[in-house]
Design an enzyme around this catalytic site. Structure first.
Site, PDB file in Angstrom:
ATOM      1  N   HIS A  19      -9.240   0.624  -2.200  1.00  0.00           N
ATOM      2  CA  HIS A  19      -7.604   0.482  -2.433  1.00  0.00           C
ATOM      3  C   HIS A  19      -7.307   0.007  -3.240  1.00  0.00           C
ATOM      4  CE1 HIS A  19      -4.144   0.305  -0.155  1.00  0.00           C
ATOM      5  NE2 HIS A  19      -4.829  -0.167   1.194  1.00  0.00           N
ATOM      6  N   GLU A  57      -4.897   5.783  12.707  1.00  0.00           N
ATOM      7  CA  GLU A  57      -4.940   7.388  11.275  1.00  0.00           C
ATOM      8  C   GLU A  57      -4.660   8.427  12.139  1.00  0.00           C
ATOM      9  OE1 GLU A  57      -4.414   8.470   6.796  1.00  0.00           O
ATOM     10  OE2 GLU A  57      -5.429   7.273   7.511  1.00  0.00           O
ATOM     11  N   LYS A  59     -10.151   6.972  -1.317  1.00  0.00           N
ATOM     12  CA  LYS A  59     -10.211   5.623  -0.917  1.00  0.00           C
ATOM     13  C   LYS A  59     -12.142   5.272  -1.244  1.00  0.00           C
ATOM     14  CE  LYS A  59      -6.360   3.023   0.358  1.00  0.00           C
ATOM     15  NZ  LYS A  59      -5.786   4.514   0.689  1.00  0.00           N
ATOM     16  N   CYS A 118       0.746  -1.347  -0.235  1.00  0.00           N
ATOM     17  CA  CYS A 118      -0.277   0.234  -0.109  1.00  0.00           C
ATOM     18  C   CYS A 118       0.729   1.397   0.123  1.00  0.00           C
ATOM     19  CB  CYS A 118      -0.705  -0.585   1.690  1.00  0.00           C
ATOM     20  SG  CYS A 118      -1.784  -1.701   1.678  1.00  0.00           S
ATOM     21  N   PHE A 144       1.019  -2.892   5.000  1.00  0.00           N
ATOM     22  CA  PHE A 144       0.943  -4.051   6.083  1.00  0.00           C
ATOM     23  C   PHE A 144       2.862  -3.983   6.564  1.00  0.00           C
ATOM     24  CE2 PHE A 144      -1.512  -6.454   4.458  1.00  0.00           C
ATOM     25  CZ  PHE A 144      -2.811  -6.817   5.122  1.00  0.00           C
ATOM     26  N   HIS A 182      -4.982   8.458   4.666  1.00  0.00           N
ATOM     27  CA  HIS A 182      -4.740   6.490   4.026  1.00  0.00           C
ATOM     28  C   HIS A 182      -6.617   6.084   3.502  1.00  0.00           C
ATOM     29  CE1 HIS A 182      -3.046   3.130   2.811  1.00  0.00           C
ATOM     30  NE2 HIS A 182      -3.570   2.386   3.990  1.00  0.00           N
TER      31      HIS A 182
END
Length: 391
Positions: free
Chosen positions: A320, A294, A315, A149, A379, A283
């Site tokens: 995503h 976040e 998103k 990501c 991740f 994000h």
């Protein structure tokens, strides 16, 4: 000291179709692209929804898609690849590789046809930037970024470093991901998808993310190179930051410590005070863990200014886009600067007490924007922050 990297062109492909114009029209009006996925059989899975372009039939190929974007970005920048010193031109792409290539290879083999070796080569991640560079005649640094990501955001940051260090004059940077059955199955088995087929970042009742098609390419140039050729610069990148949570392999730090450090490094590099950032493209995955983490990271980084930030997750409309998400969202952030409009967070039905910032719910907002910040996380606790600034 701030860097002075110029953005001179861009092009995108998303579930809305090819071209930056169609992306702008949909995202800045709050229209989502989610629908049942027809590209493959979703019957075995818990979720059937995503943001994909086209219905049944042969899906687009990742290489062709990102190459179209690269050529479109160069055309938008009015930069003829043949006029560039290819030795000082870089290609950096976020990608997991084009697995349809390996499928074609094995189909040809099974049918006793001579397979095209290029199908195997291009199936590997490094084959994508190599093929793009070969098509453009660029022989400078070429790199594939595969860290999910944050892949294309890392590609942008590394390109900025190459240019700032004098190792390149021009960089074509970006990322590509097209919804595929393998990744769909992985996220479905991890129960990551929204249960109701709606991606609702930062809102109460959110239940997960949804995947989306995405590709974007941007042309970055040194200030000297852009000025020498009389280019129209769309924005500059004065600062960027990266940081790791070192917390958990798939979960963000609950207080957003890595994200806040990445933001702090971007602000420091740009020599910009927190109060000088009015808008953040978050994000914002719509997952139970990401959104409050976040939010906490934004509070930690911006302090007393955090409640005055406008924050949105696009998103909520594009899905995503994994390796492409950083590049596509950087383009959307640039569109916000160009139009002086903040895109909304779609699907925001009800506030969540854990997410207490201004998420620009459901409707775009006119605003005075000199600088914007684009955030991504991945991740492994990876975090990126990139600042765009009007010239």
């Amino acid at each position: 000291m701030p860097t002075d990297i110029r953005v001179t062109g861009y092009q995108t492909f998303t579930a809305f179709g090819a071209g930056a114009g169609v992306l702008r029209d949909h995202v800045f009006s709050g229209r989502s692209a989610f629908a049942p996925v027809e590209r493959f059989d979703t019957g075995p899975f818990r979720n059937a929804y995503g943001a994909t372009h086209g219905g049944r039939g042969t899906p687009p190929r990742q290489l062709e898609t990102i190459l179209d974007c690269a050529r479109g970005a160069l055309a938008a920048a009015k930069l003829d690849p043949a006029a560039v010193d290819g030795r000082r031109a870089a290609v950096l792409i976020g990608t997991q590789g084009d697995f349809t290539g390996i499928h074609h290879f094995w189909q040809d083999t099974a049918a006793d046809r001579d397979p095209d070796p290029a199908d195997t080569h291009r199936s590997f991640a490094g084959g994508i930037p190599a093929a793009v560079a070969g098509a453009l005649g660029f022989t400078g640094p070429g790199l594939a970024f595969i860290n999910a990501c944050v892949a294309s955001a890392n590609a942008v940051i590394h390109a900025c470093r190459l240019i700032a260090a004098g190792q390149a004059d021009v960089a074509v940077v970006g990322g590509v991901y097209l919804v595929d059955e393998e990744q769909f199955a992985k996220f479905d088995s991890g129960r990551t998808f929204a249960k109701d087929g709606r991606l609702r970042p930062f809102a109460r009742g959110r239940s997960g993310m949804l995947l989306g098609d995405g590709a974007a390419a941007l042309v970055l140039e040194s200030e000297e190179h852009a000025l020498r050729r009389g280019a129209r610069s769309l924005a500059r990148i004065p600062g960027f930051g990266m940081a790791a949570d070192a917390h958990h392999v798939v979960q963000p730090h609950p207080k957003g410590l890595g994200m806040s450090r990445a933001i702090g490094r971007a602000l420091d590099r740009a020599a910009v005070a927190p109060e000088e950032i009015p808008y953040v493209n978050a994000h914002g995955t719509g997952t139970r863990l990401n959104d409050p983490a976040e939010t906490a990271g934004l509070h930690a980084a911006f302090g007393a200014h955090a409640p005055r930030l406008m924050v949105s997750s696009t998103k909520s409309m594009t899905g995503h886009m994994l390796e492409a998400t950083g590049a596509v969202e950087l383009v959307i952030s640039l569109m916000a600067l160009e139009s002086q409009t903040v895109p909304p967070t779609a699907g925001f039905d009800e506030p969540d007490p854990e997410c207490d910032l201004d998420y620009v719910p459901n409707e775009p907002r006119q605003a005075e924007l000199r600088r914007v910040l684009s955030l991504n996380a991945g991740f492994g606790g990876l975090n990126t922050a990139i600042i765009l600034e009007q010239l």
